[in-house]
Structure formats: C-alpha cells, structure tokens
Scaffold this motif. Structure first.
Motif, short mmCIF file in Angstrom:
data_model
loop_
_atom_site.label_atom_id
_atom_site.label_comp_id
_atom_site.label_asym_id
_atom_site.label_seq_id
_atom_site.Cartn_x
_atom_site.Cartn_y
_atom_site.Cartn_z
N GLY A 331 9.87 120.76 18.11
CA GLY A 331 10.36 119.74 19.03
C GLY A 331 10.93 118.51 18.36
N GLU A 332 10.55 118.25 17.09
CA GLU A 332 11.03 117.03 16.43
C GLU A 332 12.54 117.04 16.26
N ARG A 336 15.42 114.80 18.39
CA ARG A 336 15.84 113.65 17.59
C ARG A 336 16.93 112.89 18.33
N ASN A 337 16.76 111.57 18.43
CA ASN A 337 17.66 110.71 19.19
C ASN A 337 17.65 111.00 20.68
N ALA A 420 16.20 118.04 27.72
CA ALA A 420 17.16 116.93 27.55
C ALA A 420 16.54 115.77 26.81
N LYS A 421 15.23 115.54 27.01
CA LYS A 421 14.57 114.40 26.38
C LYS A 421 13.07 114.64 26.27
N VAL A 422 12.42 113.82 25.48
CA VAL A 422 10.99 113.94 25.24
C VAL A 422 10.20 113.65 26.52
N GLY A 442 8.76 108.60 24.50
CA GLY A 442 9.29 108.35 23.16
C GLY A 442 8.26 108.55 22.07
N VAL A 443 8.71 109.01 20.90
CA VAL A 443 7.84 109.21 19.74
C VAL A 443 8.50 108.54 18.53
#
Length: 527
Positions: A331-332, A336-337, A420-422, A442-443
């Motif tokens: 997942g990182e 990313r971004n 699409a996003k975290v 967010g991470v």
C-alpha cells in the motif's frame, strides 16, 4: 497588512521594476478577500508603477492576476501568497515589471522557444518549503513566453478543488487540466519535460567535455564543500548532481549550523550554489549517475550517466547523500502522494481536520507529530521500538497534546486505501502479535534515511547498511575515489559534518593528484 519593515524592504525591491504592473483582483465579501485587498493596497503604496483593478471576474476568489500593459503576460495567484510564497510574489512583480531574471541564458532561450499553449496550475501550501521553487519557475516561464500561463493556488484555501482533484501532496502541478507532476521541480526540469530534444542535446554537450582533475558526484553540502576546496587549488573541477542542494532542499528549519542562528534548507541550497559558482567549477545539474568504472590504463575514473553520456576524471568525490527511508509495506507505493507522505511541513495543511498517523518515534517523527497536531484532528504516532527515541524535551511536548495517541512496540504492516486514497493503517503488536487497524486519511513516514549508493554495488565497498566505507581521509576501496557526507559510514548525519567531510575528501583527492603521475591524454581528448 504588512509590517512597516517589510513594507520598506518591498519598496526598495520594487524600485527595480522597469515597466508598469497592473493587478486585476477577483474578490468577494469574505474575510480572505478583505485580507487580499489590504495586501494589494500595500503593494500599490510600495511602488508608483503598480495599479490595482478590483473588478476581476475569475471564478477563484480571492485571486489576482499580474499583467503589464502592452504584453500578454498572465501570472496569477489564487489566495494570499504569504509565508514561503511571499518571495514568489515579490519575484513575480519584479519579473512582470521587466526586471531581468538570473536564470541561465540557455534555459531562458529554451523557454522562449517552446511551441504550444500551456496552462499550468500549481497547488501549494504556505508552509511548504518545496513549493516556491515550482511556483517561481512557472511564473518566470509565463513572463518569458506569452503562450504560457500560470496560476498558483493555495490548496488550504481552495479545499473543494483539492478534494475534487484528489490532491494529497504539494506542490502538485496540472498542465492543461491534466496532472503534470508532483514535488520540487526546477525550471530546467520543467523545460526538459516539455522540450523533448533537450536531453539528447545535453548528453552530447557532456560527452564532449574533457577529463576533470576532480569530479564531484552530488551537489549537497558535502559536494559543495568538496567542489570549493578543489577549485581553490586551481585544478579542473566539475560537479554532476541530480539536484544541486540535495536533501537540504527538503529541510524546513536549520538551527544548528554554526554561526548561522537559523535558516531554511532552500535558502541554504541557494547559498551553496552561489558560493560554488564563485569559482571555476563546471556544474552539471539534473544528472543521475548510474555506474562508476575504476581507472584503467588511462588513469581516469569514468562516471556513466543515465542520459547515456559519461564523464572522466583523475579523481572522484562521491557525495550522493541519502533519501527518506520507506516502510516497504503493501500500500505504501500505491498510495504515495495519495495519503502517504514524507514531508509534514509541505503536506500537513492538506490534511486539516483529518486523522493521520506518523510512523517513527525519533526526533523527526515526534517533531512531525507535534507540528501536525496543530493542524489535523488526530495523530497516531507509531514507533517500532518499545519506547520513543526522540529527545526528552520533544517527548514531554508530544505527550502533553490531547489529540496525539502514542503506540510503541508496533510494526506497521500495511497501508490501506479505497483505490484512490488512503483510508487506514494496519500495525502488529510486537509483544502479543495482535493486529490492529486505524482508520485515517494520511500516513507520514519518518523512519530515517537510506544512502543513495545502489549504483555503486559491486564496485565500491559498502557497509551492510549500504553506506560507502571510507577511512579517515575519505578514501574508498577504489583508488582515486573518495567519498563524503550522508552516503558514507561516518556517524552523525549532520550538515556541518558533511561539509567538513567534503573539504577533507577534496584535499585528499588533491594529495592523490600530486602524488600520482598525470595520464597522457590523446590529443583529441585533451582539446
């Protein structure tokens, strides 16, 4: 709006403007529009060349356009360009007002020659130290080429756009409505993307260069110091760097550089380059090294570059620095971004009112948690060790914050998202083995540095951590090749230490040169 001393400085700067500057503002009845009008009044007061029209009809409010009568210049700011972006505003005013840029002549010529219509939109945050480089580069491009337009947008002020365009990292640049790139970019990098023949021409120029006495690979503090010390010996010196300034460009506050009470990374990077350029040093920026070939019968070390060109030198100083270490979990990379970030100063404002995690309990991680706690709704600080490793004063501060939860003895195992996003983080309790999931948006990863040395494996001796092994003179395992800075085994990765190492490596390289017979070069090569 501006304080008296800042007004005085602004007035002095704007005296350099050569032609009229017309500002067209688009405002409504909101508080931010009132602030903008106050700022524009201060600008008008600072220079008789500035006029202001408040009847603009831009959909983004508050915003304003910088124009000059008789030109097609269109440089816009959506929001109030204060904080780090105030310098961008001042530079834009000067350039729109006809003050010449300090950009390299060949870069300016490339921008002017670009064909096509380009509308750039840059989303920034006022606390981002990387954003001004991009904003200033694109503003200058819009001044130089009438077919280029640019609008710089405060992402924190235009949250609806940020959400709609799924922007989770700044700076983010759109070109003609499509995402162009993210992160720090120089004008040279942007032009290289638009001018497809630039890389080939650049490679040909580099390939034609004659050998150096000292070639420095890397343009951070260690590389800059090495270049200066080598050039002061009167020998042929070159610097090949991916981006001059290195990791300093990503550093927010610098408060431990002796004799300088406080500065910011980008300012130091500019000062480093300016100092190096005071000497006869051939700076080759935007160059990634891919291979080192030890000296053969010709006595020259070869550095091969990603663009296909290569450089040769009697000695080499490796100062390739380090980069943020990644988690290496599922997942990182995917996010990313898109929720996974490495710069809390840059991207923190985009997570206002949201829940985030910070991975890492050292000084960087705890400082990030403290900073973010003032912006976001909640911070979960996750540390692999069974206790935080930050300085005690930082630990006391973070423990005093009501919206920070500290989890120690925890191994991050996955970053989750909706495609699409975290949307979450999974960690495992190292003591009991149980897995836990935290819902968040967010991470922020703050787990140290990784040396940029992969390209040296099998040629230069590296430590198990990938650091270049050097002796007390900076000598590596390859004759004539020295190293300095964060990429080496020297402990304590600090700017002041890297600079000292760079100077030492350059002096060692010079000592090597005077004790080694100079190679006999072919006539064509030496020309």
């Amino acid at each position: 709006m501006l304080e008296a001393d800042l007004k005085a400085q602004l007035k002095a700067y704007l005296e350099r403007a050569l032609r009229p500057i017309h500002i067209i503002a688009s405002v409504d009845g909101g508080a931010k529009s009132r602030e903008l009008l106050s700022l524009l009044d201060d600008l008008k007061e600072a220079s008789a060349k500035i006029t202001v029209d408040t009847t603009g009809d831009d959909a983004r409010k508050p915003s304003f356009a910088l124009t000059s009568p008789g030109t097609d210049i269109d440089v816009r700011f959506a929001g109030l360009p204060m904080g780090h972006e105030f310098t961008s505003l001042v530079l834009a005013l000067l350039q729109v007002g006809g003050h010449p840029s300090k950009a390299a002549k060949d870069t300016i010529e490339q921008v002017v020659a670009l064909e096509g219509d380009f509308l750039f939109e840059t989303y920034y945050s006022l606390s981002c130290q990387n954003c001004p480089d991009v904003v200033q580069a694109l503003n200058l491009a819009a001044v130089l080429n009438p077919r280029i337009r640019h609008v710089a947008i405060d992402g924190a002020l235009f949250q609806d756009e940020v959400e709609a365009r799924e922007i989770m990292s700044v700076p983010t640049v759109f070109l003609n409505g499509a995402k162009f790139d993210q992160g720090r970019m120089t004008l040279e990098q942007i032009v290289a993307r638009l001018d497809t023949g630039a890389a080939k021409r650049d490679a040909a120029k580099i390939a034609a260069k004659k050998p150096f006495d000292v070639l420095v690979v890397g343009g951070g503090p260690a590389g800059a110091a090495a270049a200066i010390y080598a050039a002061r010996k009167g020998i042929r010196t070159g610097v090949a760097s991916e981006r001059f300034g290195g990791q300093v460009l990503d550093t927010m506050a610098i408060e431990n550089f002796i004799s300088v009470k406080e500065t910011e990374g980008p300012k130091m990077a500019v000062a480093l380059e300016q100092h190096v350029r005071e000497y006869d040093v051939d700076i080759m920026d935007l160059q990634r090294a891919t291979q080192l070939v030890p000296a053969g019968d010709d006595g020259l070390v070869e550095i091969r570059l990603e663009n296909g060109a290569s450089l040769k030198s009697r000695t080499v100083v490796l100062s390739t620095g380090a980069r943020w270490r990644q988690l290496g979990v599922p997942g990182e990379d995917q996010y990313r971004n898109k929720g996974v970030a490495y710069c809390p100063h840059c991207d923190g404002p985009l997570f206002k009112g949201k829940r985030v995690a910070v991975i890492g309990g050292g000084n960087s991680g705890v400082e990030a948690a403290i900073d973010l706690a003032g912006i976001v709704a909640h911070v979960t600080l996750v540390e692999f060790d069974h206790q935080l490793r930050a300085d005690e004063v930082l630990q006391r501060k973070v423990r005093s914050l009501s919206n920070v939860r500290i989890v120690t003895g925890a191994q991050t195992t996955e970053v989750t998202g909706d495609g699409a996003k975290v949307n979450g983080l999974v960690y495992k309790d190292r003591a009991g083995g149980d897995s836990h999931r935290v819902e968040l948006e967010g991470v922020f990863v703050q787990i140290g540095l990784l040396p940029n040395t992969e390209w040296l494996k099998g040629v230069v001796e590296l430590s198990p951590r990938g650091e270049i092994i050097i002796d007390d003179r900076g000598q590596t395992s390859v004759p004539g090749v020295f190293a300095a800075g964060d990429a080496t085994t020297v402990p304590y990765k600090q700017i002041v230490i890297a600079m000292g190492q760079g100077a030492s490596a350059a002096l060692s390289a010079f000592d090597h040169l005077i004790r080694t017979p100079a190679p006999v070069l072919e006539e064509a090569e030496a020309a």
